[in-house]
Design a protein around this motif. Sequence first.
Motif, PDB file in Angstrom:
ATOM      1  N   ASN A 165       0.819  -1.215   0.000  1.00  0.00           N
ATOM      2  CA  ASN A 165       0.000   0.000   0.000  1.00  0.00           C
ATOM      3  C   ASN A 165       0.851   1.263   0.000  1.00  0.00           C
ATOM      4  N   VAL A 166       1.981   1.205   0.713  1.00  0.00           N
ATOM      5  CA  VAL A 166       2.852   2.384   0.778  1.00  0.00           C
ATOM      6  C   VAL A 166       3.592   2.594  -0.542  1.00  0.00           C
ATOM      7  N   SER A 186     -10.241   1.228  -3.978  1.00  0.00           N
ATOM      8  CA  SER A 186     -10.020  -0.041  -4.676  1.00  0.00           C
ATOM      9  C   SER A 186     -10.124  -1.223  -3.709  1.00  0.00           C
ATOM     10  N   PRO A 187     -10.577  -2.382  -4.213  1.00  0.00           N
ATOM     11  CA  PRO A 187     -10.679  -3.579  -3.350  1.00  0.00           C
ATOM     12  C   PRO A 187      -9.332  -4.026  -2.791  1.00  0.00           C
ATOM     13  N   ILE A 188      -8.257  -3.879  -3.596  1.00  0.00           N
ATOM     14  CA  ILE A 188      -6.954  -4.371  -3.148  1.00  0.00           C
ATOM     15  C   ILE A 188      -6.467  -3.599  -1.921  1.00  0.00           C
ATOM     16  N   PHE A 189      -6.757  -2.294  -1.869  1.00  0.00           N
ATOM     17  CA  PHE A 189      -6.346  -1.487  -0.709  1.00  0.00           C
ATOM     18  C   PHE A 189      -7.027  -1.998   0.557  1.00  0.00           C
TER      19      PHE A 189
END
Length: 299
Positions: A249-250, A258-261
């Motif tokens: 994430n960084v 977004s779903p991935i976050f």
Amino acid sequence: MKLYEFVVIFGCFLLILAQIPSFHSLRHINLVSLVLCLAYSACATTASIYIGNSSKGPEKDYSLKGDTTNRLFGIFNAIAIIATTYGNGIIPEIQATLAPPVKGKMFKGLCVCYAVLTFTFFSVAISGYWAFGNQAAGLILSNFMDNGKPLVPKWFIYMTYIFTITQLSAVGVVYLQPTNVIFEETFGDPESPEFSPRNVIPRLIFRSLAIITATTIAAMLPFFGDVNSLIGAFGFMPLDFILPMVFFNVTFKPSKRSPIFWLNVTIVVAFSAVGVIAAVAAVRQIVLDAKTYRLFANV
């Protein structure tokens, strides 16, 4: 012979292997380690199935032991041990994030790593619990003896132990490498040849001191399962399940919509909670075992 005497013998053997100069010298050892891992896992699974199908084995009892508190802490203790087991993939996991062509090669290695881990771990766990029920020991090989009487041929037990000890030696050498690198960066001379006395003598001294220290601690505190869970809770669980998601994430900064976050955030929160509870469970188990164990215990 007592347990700590076997630990010392194993430490002396590892002391010799620890002098391998660099990580690149370990590729052949890694291959041998893989073969041995598959071999002793196959032996343990085969022996468990054999005993489970024979009349020699104990009566199967799958009921859960202990009260609710002990069961709950036992679950999280087991999760920490499993995290340690799957933590073997940390090195290819890290290298799989690098730029091509390393990324592609390491990703293939990572897939092979987890395939082997899944096969060996679950084959031994399922067959061992099926054969011995709640009497299954942390070291399943201990169940192959019943009051000093072997439940499978002695040569088979010896062979399995040889596979296990040899593979553990290879793994020990691999895990020593980060420590060895620190020693050589601190006390070595990069401008001198690798095998010059200026580099060989400090390498021999500090690698030997590291092995001697580890062997002494292992002989004094034979809490193998407890130490595994402690390492898993404080080390492998954050490295495997928390920090990679934070770094993703960084580094890549996915949209907060977004779903991935949110998947990464969920994994971080969930495994942070599990890690804290597992750490408490690991420390609690060591405290409980410390009441019955003593230094250099023959457990």
